[in-house]
Design a protein around this motif. Structure first.
Motif, PDB file in Angstrom:
ATOM      1  N   ILE A  44       0.855  -1.188   0.000  1.00  0.00           N
ATOM      2  CA  ILE A  44       0.000   0.000   0.000  1.00  0.00           C
ATOM      3  C   ILE A  44       0.892   1.241   0.000  1.00  0.00           C
ATOM      4  O   ILE A  44       1.924   1.276   0.663  1.00  0.00           O
ATOM      5  N   ASP A  45       0.487   2.231  -0.780  1.00  0.00           N
ATOM      6  CA  ASP A  45       1.203   3.506  -0.853  1.00  0.00           C
ATOM      7  C   ASP A  45       0.253   4.583  -0.357  1.00  0.00           C
ATOM      8  O   ASP A  45      -0.653   4.998  -1.069  1.00  0.00           O
ATOM      9  N   LYS A  46       0.465   5.021   0.870  1.00  0.00           N
ATOM     10  CA  LYS A  46      -0.418   6.028   1.480  1.00  0.00           C
ATOM     11  C   LYS A  46       0.031   7.447   1.155  1.00  0.00           C
ATOM     12  O   LYS A  46      -0.634   8.403   1.534  1.00  0.00           O
ATOM     13  N   GLN A  47       1.158   7.605   0.463  1.00  0.00           N
ATOM     14  CA  GLN A  47       1.656   8.941   0.142  1.00  0.00           C
ATOM     15  C   GLN A  47       0.931   9.538  -1.057  1.00  0.00           C
ATOM     16  O   GLN A  47       0.959  10.734  -1.256  1.00  0.00           O
ATOM     17  N   ASN A  48       0.332   8.696  -1.871  1.00  0.00           N
ATOM     18  CA  ASN A  48      -0.414   9.189  -3.025  1.00  0.00           C
ATOM     19  C   ASN A  48      -1.853   9.503  -2.626  1.00  0.00           C
ATOM     20  O   ASN A  48      -2.369   8.990  -1.644  1.00  0.00           O
ATOM     21  N   SER A  49      -2.477  10.323  -3.407  1.00  0.00           N
ATOM     22  CA  SER A  49      -3.896  10.587  -3.219  1.00  0.00           C
ATOM     23  C   SER A  49      -4.581  10.361  -4.555  1.00  0.00           C
ATOM     24  O   SER A  49      -4.272  11.062  -5.521  1.00  0.00           O
ATOM     25  N   PRO A  50      -5.430   9.393  -4.700  1.00  0.00           N
ATOM     26  CA  PRO A  50      -5.919   8.470  -3.678  1.00  0.00           C
ATOM     27  C   PRO A  50      -4.866   7.419  -3.315  1.00  0.00           C
ATOM     28  O   PRO A  50      -3.892   7.216  -4.034  1.00  0.00           O
ATOM     29  N   LEU A  91      -2.902  -7.491  -8.716  1.00  0.00           N
ATOM     30  CA  LEU A  91      -4.278  -7.004  -8.597  1.00  0.00           C
ATOM     31  C   LEU A  91      -4.307  -5.691  -7.832  1.00  0.00           C
ATOM     32  O   LEU A  91      -3.438  -5.416  -7.010  1.00  0.00           O
ATOM     33  N   THR A  92      -5.333  -4.922  -8.111  1.00  0.00           N
ATOM     34  CA  THR A  92      -5.581  -3.685  -7.374  1.00  0.00           C
ATOM     35  C   THR A  92      -6.861  -3.854  -6.573  1.00  0.00           C
ATOM     36  O   THR A  92      -7.904  -4.178  -7.141  1.00  0.00           O
ATOM     37  N   PRO A  93      -6.802  -3.647  -5.260  1.00  0.00           N
ATOM     38  CA  PRO A  93      -8.013  -3.760  -4.446  1.00  0.00           C
ATOM     39  C   PRO A  93      -9.034  -2.687  -4.839  1.00  0.00           C
ATOM     40  O   PRO A  93      -8.664  -1.657  -5.414  1.00  0.00           O
ATOM     41  N   PRO A  94     -10.310  -2.912  -4.537  1.00  0.00           N
ATOM     42  CA  PRO A  94     -11.316  -1.884  -4.813  1.00  0.00           C
ATOM     43  C   PRO A  94     -10.950  -0.567  -4.130  1.00  0.00           C
ATOM     44  O   PRO A  94     -10.359  -0.548  -3.046  1.00  0.00           O
ATOM     45  N   ALA A  95     -11.299   0.541  -4.758  1.00  0.00           N
ATOM     46  CA  ALA A  95     -10.899   1.869  -4.281  1.00  0.00           C
ATOM     47  C   ALA A  95     -11.421   2.184  -2.879  1.00  0.00           C
ATOM     48  O   ALA A  95     -10.745   2.857  -2.106  1.00  0.00           O
ATOM     49  N   ASP A  96     -12.613   1.685  -2.535  1.00  0.00           N
ATOM     50  CA  ASP A  96     -13.193   2.012  -1.228  1.00  0.00           C
ATOM     51  C   ASP A  96     -12.793   1.026  -0.133  1.00  0.00           C
ATOM     52  O   ASP A  96     -13.255   1.118   0.994  1.00  0.00           O
TER      53      ASP A  96
END
Length: 123
Positions: A44-50, A91-96
């Motif tokens: 997970i990359d929390k530095q980006n938005s989203p 894979l990319t998890p769902p956005a929400d």
């Protein structure tokens, strides 16, 4: 006679050395790899938005994995079907999704649960 030894001994020594360093590790990978195994890397990359999340799933066994189910948590489930040996999927998890953990399970009773680790994901 000493000149002939160089032409025979040196090439044989080189061939044996190459076989030991390349051949033996390859054989042990083929002989000792389990039939069914999976590697899961949840990032997970929390530095980006989203916030961006990625899940890498790789079949590290010697046989195909069937009916692979990816549970991202919060009711987000994805069936990715079959993954041949040594193949991988990202894979990319769902956005929400909160992206706290991911669980991967297969028909071969392989179950792996991973917590997301924070990294910088470059696109």
């Amino acid at each position: 006679m000493d000149g002939y030894k160089i032409f025979f001994v040196v090439p044989i020594t080189v061939i044996v050395t190459v076989l030991v360093f390349i051949g033996v590790p390859s054989i042990t990978l083929l002989v000792f790899s389990p039939d069914y195994d999976v590697n899961v890397d949840a990032r997970i990359d929390k530095q980006n938005s989203p916030i961006i999340g990625q899940v890498l799933i790789q079949n590290t066994g010697s046989q195909p994995l069937t009916n692979i189910i990816v549970d991202f948590g919060e009711g987000d489930i994805l069936d990715i079907g079959t993954l041949d040996n040594l193949h991988k999927v990202i894979l990319t998890p769902p956005a929400d999704n909160k992206m706290e953990f991911v669980t991967v399970s297969t028909d071969q009773t392989v179950i792996v649960k991973k917590t997301y680790r924070e990294v910088k994901i470059t696109e």
